[in-house]
Design a protein around this motif. Structure first.
Motif, short mmCIF file in Angstrom:
data_model
loop_
_atom_site.label_atom_id
_atom_site.label_comp_id
_atom_site.label_asym_id
_atom_site.label_seq_id
_atom_site.Cartn_x
_atom_site.Cartn_y
_atom_site.Cartn_z
N GLN A 114 0.61 -1.23 0.10
CA GLN A 114 0.03 -0.08 -0.05
C GLN A 114 0.91 1.29 0.11
N GLU A 115 2.21 1.23 0.34
CA GLU A 115 2.95 2.39 0.34
C GLU A 115 3.27 2.64 -1.21
N PHE A 116 2.81 2.06 -2.21
CA PHE A 116 3.16 1.93 -3.59
C PHE A 116 1.92 2.22 -4.26
N ASP A 117 1.79 3.11 -5.53
CA ASP A 117 0.75 3.14 -6.14
C ASP A 117 0.86 2.51 -7.80
N LEU A 118 1.63 1.33 -7.82
CA LEU A 118 1.84 0.74 -8.59
C LEU A 118 0.65 0.18 -9.29
N LEU A 138 -1.53 -4.35 -17.19
CA LEU A 138 -0.92 -3.39 -15.88
C LEU A 138 -2.18 -2.67 -15.69
N ASN A 139 -3.33 -3.53 -14.73
CA ASN A 139 -4.28 -2.47 -14.38
C ASN A 139 -3.98 -1.38 -13.28
N PRO A 140 -4.55 -0.48 -13.86
CA PRO A 140 -4.19 0.89 -13.17
C PRO A 140 -4.82 1.08 -11.69
N LEU A 141 -4.21 1.43 -10.71
CA LEU A 141 -4.71 1.51 -9.50
C LEU A 141 -5.67 2.78 -9.42
N TYR A 142 -5.48 3.68 -10.25
CA TYR A 142 -6.20 4.83 -10.35
C TYR A 142 -6.81 5.04 -11.83
N ASP A 143 -8.06 5.65 -12.15
CA ASP A 143 -8.42 5.66 -13.08
C ASP A 143 -7.81 6.61 -14.00
N VAL A 144 -7.24 5.89 -15.12
CA VAL A 144 -6.42 6.63 -16.29
C VAL A 144 -7.12 7.72 -16.81
N ILE A 145 -8.49 7.41 -16.91
CA ILE A 145 -9.16 8.50 -17.73
C ILE A 145 -9.53 9.75 -16.97
N ASP A 146 -9.68 9.46 -15.59
CA ASP A 146 -9.62 10.78 -14.76
C ASP A 146 -8.28 11.39 -14.42
N ARG A 147 -7.65 10.42 -14.13
CA ARG A 147 -6.07 10.69 -13.48
C ARG A 147 -5.03 10.83 -14.62
N CYS A 231 -4.86 6.36 0.62
CA CYS A 231 -5.46 6.81 -0.61
C CYS A 231 -5.37 5.34 -1.41
N ASN A 232 -4.04 4.95 -1.48
CA ASN A 232 -3.41 3.79 -2.35
C ASN A 232 -4.07 2.51 -1.46
N ARG A 233 -4.23 2.45 -0.17
CA ARG A 233 -5.03 1.12 0.37
C ARG A 233 -6.26 1.09 -0.42
N GLU A 234 -6.98 2.12 -0.23
CA GLU A 234 -8.66 2.34 -0.46
C GLU A 234 -8.67 2.06 -2.01
N ALA A 235 -8.02 2.43 -2.89
CA ALA A 235 -7.84 2.09 -4.25
C ALA A 235 -7.68 0.62 -4.45
N GLN A 236 -6.67 0.02 -3.95
CA GLN A 236 -6.79 -1.41 -4.00
C GLN A 236 -8.02 -1.97 -3.71
N HIS A 237 -8.24 -1.59 -2.45
CA HIS A 237 -9.60 -2.26 -1.84
C HIS A 237 -10.56 -2.26 -2.82
N ARG A 238 -10.73 -1.10 -3.41
CA ARG A 238 -11.94 -0.77 -4.32
C ARG A 238 -11.79 -1.90 -5.67
#
Length: 353
Positions: A114-118, A138-147, A231-238
């Motif tokens: 969770q310390e990495f946003d890989l 390589l599934n994005p941790l954060y939405d690549v359309i919004d981010r 935020c990274n932890r929540e993104a992975q949990h999502r």
């Protein structure tokens, strides 16, 4: 579970022919079975583990004690599971399923700490003597359309790699807009007929994509700010919540090729991209199949957060408070790759809401 030791089996030309899903007069099932068997997905796993060991120090995950190797209830289908962890890797895990008749599945994923946003490395392959359904990304941790910043950070340098294999492994057909939020501009979503050459192309893609992920891992530095780690932890949990919920509760449909077995095992067209829960249930029983999904395939869904599926995705809520499983087949679908050569999304953003 029944435990046994796991044994690992130790230049590209023109684009492959997808060949559709129809039979041909020249098809030889015995020859195709040999070709599929010759391209065992154990070779893919063997490469990934060897390459990971070259880059970092890995140890068996505590999950390995309970999830290792077992024979399915039919007495002929084998399920093999391995799991590891490393300094920057929360979980590296693989589920492979092999049937005597030539059907085989690989579900391989690597989740960062969770310390990495890989990104999350994802390889989901389904093969029979005639057909292959493939998702590699390589599934994005954060939405690549919004981010856009996240897309630039991780995918800009990888676009040449993605374009190379987009030509060799053509887009596999309709994919609903809801799935795109968890895919990157370099995703390989394809279908092709079984052949030694086609599997060679896939193996090359797997090696290149995994080496690219390991390069990103080596370059990554740990986040120090508690808010970003959260935020990274929540993104992975999502991400885990999405995939676990889809596989457990969504009915698997059929695509235009009527690949019933394929879509029981890998419900990829317009839905999710995991081994279908109905088949896992058939192979292992209801209780164990649910355990495999939540504790192994998507380990962390019960540990990394407490939010529910509807907390993350309220648009799926029915009036009675239950999840609308049919929503997956409603809305825009993409017949062709919805990203251009520079990685810009060229589909309708409104279709992703």
């Amino acid at each position: 579970m029944e435990t046994c030791s796991l044994s690992f089996f130790s230049s590209l030309k023109p684009p492959l022919s997808t060949g559709g899903c129809s039979s041909t007069n020249n098809f030889n099932p015995k020859r195709a079975l040999v070709e599929v068997s010759a391209c065992s997905y154990q070779k893919f796993l063997h490469f990934a583990l060897d390459e990971t060991k070259r880059r970092t120090h890995i140890l068996h995950s505590p999950l390995q004690e309970n999830f290792n190797s077992m024979m399915a209830l039919d007495g002929k289908t084998k399920l093999e599971m391995v799991s590891f962890q490393a300094p920057k890797i929360r979980l590296l895990r693989s589920l492979s399923i092999k049937e005597n008749e030539g059907m085989q599945i690989l579900d391989f994923a690597v989740f960062p700490e969770q310390e990495f946003d890989l990104p999350i490395f994802c390889a989901n392959f389904f093969s029979t003597p005639t057909t292959n359904i493939i998702v590699l990304d390589l599934n994005p941790l954060y939405d690549v359309i919004d981010r856009r910043d996240y897309k630039e950070k991780y995918y800009r340098s990888l676009m040449p790699l993605g374009l190379k294999y987009a030509k060799l492994l053509p887009w596999g057909g309709k994919l609903t807009s809801e799935s795109l939020r968890f895919f990157s501009p370099i995703v390989i979503w394809t279908k092709f007929t079984s052949s030694k050459y086609n599997h060679g192309v896939l193996y090359s893609a797997f090696m290149d994509y995994y080496k690219a992920w390991l390069d990103l891992m080596e370059q990554a530095t740990a986040e120090r700010h508690a808010l970003q780690i959260s935020c990274n932890r929540e993104a992975q949990h999502r991400y885990l919540t999405w995939r676990a919920e889809k596989i457990l509760h969504e009915s698997i449909g059929r695509d235009h090729c009527k690949l019933t077995v394929a879509h029981d095992m890998v419900g990829v067209v317009g839905k999710t991209w995991d081994p279908g829960y109905r088949i896992l249930k058939k192979l292992t029983g209801e209780s164990l199949s649910k355990e495999l999904v939540r504790r192994f395939l998507f380990n962390g869904v019960d540990e990394l957060g407490t939010k529910t599926f509807l907390d993350y995705f309220p648009e799926y809520c029915c009036e009675n408070g239950t999840i609308n499983a049919k929503r997956s087949i409603i809305g825009k679908s993409f017949e062709s790759r919805p990203w251009d050569s520079s990685g810009e999304f060229i589909g309708s953003v409104s279709g992703l809401s």
